[in-house]
Scaffold this active site. Structure first.
Site, PDB file in Angstrom:
ATOM      1  CG  ASP A  11     110.852 108.685   0.978  1.00  0.00           C
ATOM      2  OD1 ASP A  11     111.709 108.594   1.870  1.00  0.00           O
ATOM      3  OD2 ASP A  11     109.651 108.927   1.205  1.00  0.00           O
ATOM      4  CD  GLN A  44     113.560 101.083  -4.152  1.00  0.00           C
ATOM      5  OE1 GLN A  44     114.124 101.067  -5.254  1.00  0.00           O
ATOM      6  NE2 GLN A  44     112.327 101.548  -3.997  1.00  0.00           N
ATOM      7  NE  ARG A  58     114.833 106.040   4.829  1.00  0.00           N
ATOM      8  CZ  ARG A  58     113.898 106.895   4.368  1.00  0.00           C
ATOM      9  NH1 ARG A  58     113.135 106.568   3.352  1.00  0.00           N
ATOM     10  NH2 ARG A  58     113.730 108.066   4.942  1.00  0.00           N
ATOM     11  CG  HIS A 114     109.471  97.023  10.188  1.00  0.00           C
ATOM     12  ND1 HIS A 114     109.190  97.245   8.859  1.00  0.00           N
ATOM     13  CD2 HIS A 114     109.337  98.205  10.816  1.00  0.00           C
ATOM     14  CE1 HIS A 114     108.890  98.519   8.686  1.00  0.00           C
ATOM     15  NE2 HIS A 114     108.972  99.122   9.848  1.00  0.00           N
TER      16      HIS A 114
HETATM   17  C1  LIG Z   1     112.161 103.955   7.668  1.00  0.00           C
HETATM   18  C2  LIG Z   1     111.727 103.279   6.403  1.00  0.00           C
HETATM   19  C3  LIG Z   1     111.758 103.973   5.214  1.00  0.00           C
HETATM   20  C4  LIG Z   1     111.396 103.354   4.016  1.00  0.00           C
HETATM   21  N1  LIG Z   1     111.541 104.029   2.834  1.00  0.00           N
HETATM   22  C5  LIG Z   1     111.297 103.369   1.684  1.00  0.00           C
HETATM   23  C6  LIG Z   1     111.576 103.979   0.428  1.00  0.00           C
HETATM   24  O1  LIG Z   1     112.022 105.118   0.330  1.00  0.00           O
HETATM   25  N2  LIG Z   1     111.310 103.257  -0.697  1.00  0.00           N
HETATM   26  C7  LIG Z   1     110.815 101.979  -0.659  1.00  0.00           C
HETATM   27  O2  LIG Z   1     110.621 101.356  -1.697  1.00  0.00           O
HETATM   28  N3  LIG Z   1     110.519 101.405   0.522  1.00  0.00           N
HETATM   29  C8  LIG Z   1     110.749 102.055   1.680  1.00  0.00           C
HETATM   30  N4  LIG Z   1     110.481 101.433   2.864  1.00  0.00           N
HETATM   31  C9  LIG Z   1     109.680 100.185   2.898  1.00  0.00           C
HETATM   32  C10 LIG Z   1     110.557  98.952   2.751  1.00  0.00           C
HETATM   33  O3  LIG Z   1     111.096  98.899   1.452  1.00  0.00           O
HETATM   34  C11 LIG Z   1     109.758  97.671   3.014  1.00  0.00           C
HETATM   35  O4  LIG Z   1     108.710  97.574   2.106  1.00  0.00           O
HETATM   36  C12 LIG Z   1     109.194  97.560   4.406  1.00  0.00           C
HETATM   37  O5  LIG Z   1     110.070  98.108   5.351  1.00  0.00           O
HETATM   38  C13 LIG Z   1     108.940  96.108   4.798  1.00  0.00           C
HETATM   39  O6  LIG Z   1     110.138  95.387   4.755  1.00  0.00           O
HETATM   40  P1  LIG Z   1     110.912  94.855   6.048  1.00  0.00           P
HETATM   41  O7  LIG Z   1     112.346  95.162   5.851  1.00  0.00           O
HETATM   42  O8  LIG Z   1     110.303  95.375   7.282  1.00  0.00           O
HETATM   43  O9  LIG Z   1     110.821  93.286   5.949  1.00  0.00           O
HETATM   44  P2  LIG Z   1     109.575  92.292   5.844  1.00  0.00           P
HETATM   45  O10 LIG Z   1     110.174  90.962   5.599  1.00  0.00           O
HETATM   46  O11 LIG Z   1     108.556  92.795   4.898  1.00  0.00           O
HETATM   47  O12 LIG Z   1     108.950  92.356   7.295  1.00  0.00           O
HETATM   48  C14 LIG Z   1     109.593  91.817   8.432  1.00  0.00           C
HETATM   49  C15 LIG Z   1     108.583  91.797   9.571  1.00  0.00           C
HETATM   50  O13 LIG Z   1     108.235  93.129   9.919  1.00  0.00           O
HETATM   51  C16 LIG Z   1     106.844  93.260  10.176  1.00  0.00           C
HETATM   52  N5  LIG Z   1     106.239  94.142   9.161  1.00  0.00           N
HETATM   53  C17 LIG Z   1     106.808  94.606   8.019  1.00  0.00           C
HETATM   54  N6  LIG Z   1     105.961  95.435   7.368  1.00  0.00           N
HETATM   55  C18 LIG Z   1     104.839  95.481   8.105  1.00  0.00           C
HETATM   56  C19 LIG Z   1     103.605  96.185   7.967  1.00  0.00           C
HETATM   57  N7  LIG Z   1     103.381  96.984   6.923  1.00  0.00           N
HETATM   58  N8  LIG Z   1     102.650  96.003   8.918  1.00  0.00           N
HETATM   59  C20 LIG Z   1     102.884  95.210   9.975  1.00  0.00           C
HETATM   60  N9  LIG Z   1     104.040  94.519  10.175  1.00  0.00           N
HETATM   61  C21 LIG Z   1     104.997  94.656   9.256  1.00  0.00           C
HETATM   62  C22 LIG Z   1     106.260  91.873  10.082  1.00  0.00           C
HETATM   63  O14 LIG Z   1     106.309  91.322  11.361  1.00  0.00           O
HETATM   64  C23 LIG Z   1     107.242  91.148   9.178  1.00  0.00           C
HETATM   65  O15 LIG Z   1     107.249  89.775   9.378  1.00  0.00           O
HETATM   66  C24 LIG Z   1     110.899 102.013   4.051  1.00  0.00           C
HETATM   67  C25 LIG Z   1     110.877 101.327   5.261  1.00  0.00           C
HETATM   68  C26 LIG Z   1     111.289 101.918   6.420  1.00  0.00           C
HETATM   69  C27 LIG Z   1     111.286 101.121   7.686  1.00  0.00           C
END
Ligand SMILES: Cc1cc2nc3c(=O)[nH]c(=O)nc-3n(C[C@H](O)[C@H](O)[C@H](O)COP(=O)(O)OP(=O)(O)OC[C@H]3O[C@@H](n4cnc5c(N)ncnc54)[C@H](O)[C@@H]3O)c2cc1C
Length: 318
Positions: free
Chosen positions: A145, A174, A195, A238
């Protein structure tokens, strides 16, 4: 597909939540309160390895899984060794339960001793090497991570060292960091598992885009670099627009070369099932353990609408 409600960016609230994630007092209060459990369970498999394996078995029916033993920022050696031991026990159970073709593990180097004074990065690298060796022995992989920007160089250095012996070790980049396009180009070589996520920490403007649109734009540029490259892109988001873009780019740029989509446990579960049913390789990041507070607060920071449910859990038993 489920309806996605996009919550307008609430930067000040997100900053407060991410600051609270580092508070030992709040952490202890929340982690010891039985009232918070039902809400936390949406994102975390449970406290024990048995809880995690039960959920992993369910998910592995149609999806892939990356299991994360919760914990971060360990400041004592014993804690770092304990976490390493927990991963070795986890890998042993994955082999015993026949899950290794569907389930890998994710590790945070700060849980393996990276922040220890003096030789922290070396301790974390040694501990991660033990985990990589055990994972390779049972036929699965490890993804490292990425944490806050002060650790990026040290973490990528550790990943480079691990890849000399275990080339399938995954890195995380990131999109919110200004440096990430260059890192994507550097890590897009043959066999490189990367990732790509947006980034979950509170970062200053000197190193990270602050505006959601700029982060999304960076994600698109980074995604193209990884999709055009020779490695194995792991598209962690997501965001429906970015997922659609990844699927389109995958079709156009990766004929015959694989990639996967990744989402967090508890976030858009019906979209996860639909993407898997459509034939996409979809991996769920599944955390477990009792040290859930910082992870959970980052999830609240991503979608402050989740906060209302959490606060209500402190005041009601329903
Ligand atoms: C498999 C995986 C591994 C990850 N590993 C890391 C890592 O090692 N380091 C790091 O800094 N970050 C990590 N992250 C977190 C990532 O950086 C984001 O903070 C997180 O994924 C939200 O961003 P998004 O791309 O979903 O977009 P966003 O624009 O935040 O979300 C898009 C849509 O997804 C849904 N959504 C997103 N988050 C949530 C939530 N918490 N609850 C409910 N609905 C939500 C909502 O509908 C939102 O409108 C990881 C994420 C994933 C999926």
């Amino acid at each position: 597909m489920e309806r996605v409600i996009t919550v307008s960016s609430s930067a000040p609230l997100r900053a407060v939540l991410l600051k609270a994630a580092g508070s030992p007092r709040l952490r202890s209060m929340a982690e010891h309160s039985a009232l918070t459990r039902p809400v936390v369970r949406r994102f975390v498999a449970g406290d024990t390895l048995d809880d995690a394996l039960a959920v992993a078995h369910d998910l592995a029916v149609d999806r892939y899984v990356s299991l994360d033993h919760l914990g971060e920022n360990t400041l004592d050696r014993a804690g770092a060794f304990e976490t390493t031991g927990a991963y070795l026990a986890l890998l042993h159970r994955l082999a015993g339960e026949g899950l290794t073709d569907r389930v890998e593990v994710s590790v945070k180097l700060s849980a393996l001793g990276q922040a220890l004074p003096g030789d922290g990065p070396a301790v974390a690298t040694d501990n991660a090497a033990k985990i990589c060796a055990a994972a390779a022995e049972i036929g699965t992989t490890v993804t490292v991570d990425m944490e806050d920007h002060t650790t990026t160089d040290a973490t990528l250095e550790t990943v480079r060292a691990l890849r000399r012996d275990w080339p399938a070790t995954g890195a995380v980049l990131q999109a919110y960091l200004h440096r990430t396009e260059a890192d994507c180009a550097a890590l897009a070589g043959p066999g490189s598992r990367v990732r790509l996520c947006k980034g979950a920490y509170a970062e200053p403007a000197s190193v990270a885009y602050q505006d959601r649109a700029a982060v999304d734009e960076s994600y698109r540029r980074c995604l193209r670099l990884l999709m055009e490259g020779e490695g194995y892109p792991m598209v962690a988001t997501h965001d429906p627009a970015l997922i659609a873009l990844a699927v389109r780019m995958g079709g156009e740029l990766r004929a015959g070369r694989d990639f996967e989509l990744q989402m967090l446990h508890g976030v858009r579960p019906s979209a996860q099932r639909e993407l898997a049913a459509d034939g996409h390789r979809l991996r769920v990041y599944l955390p477990y353990g009792s040290a859930w507070f910082p992870y959970f607060m980052r999830r609240l920071g991503e979608r402050p609408a989740n906060l209302a449910f959490f606060l209500r859990s402190f005041t009601t038993r329903g």
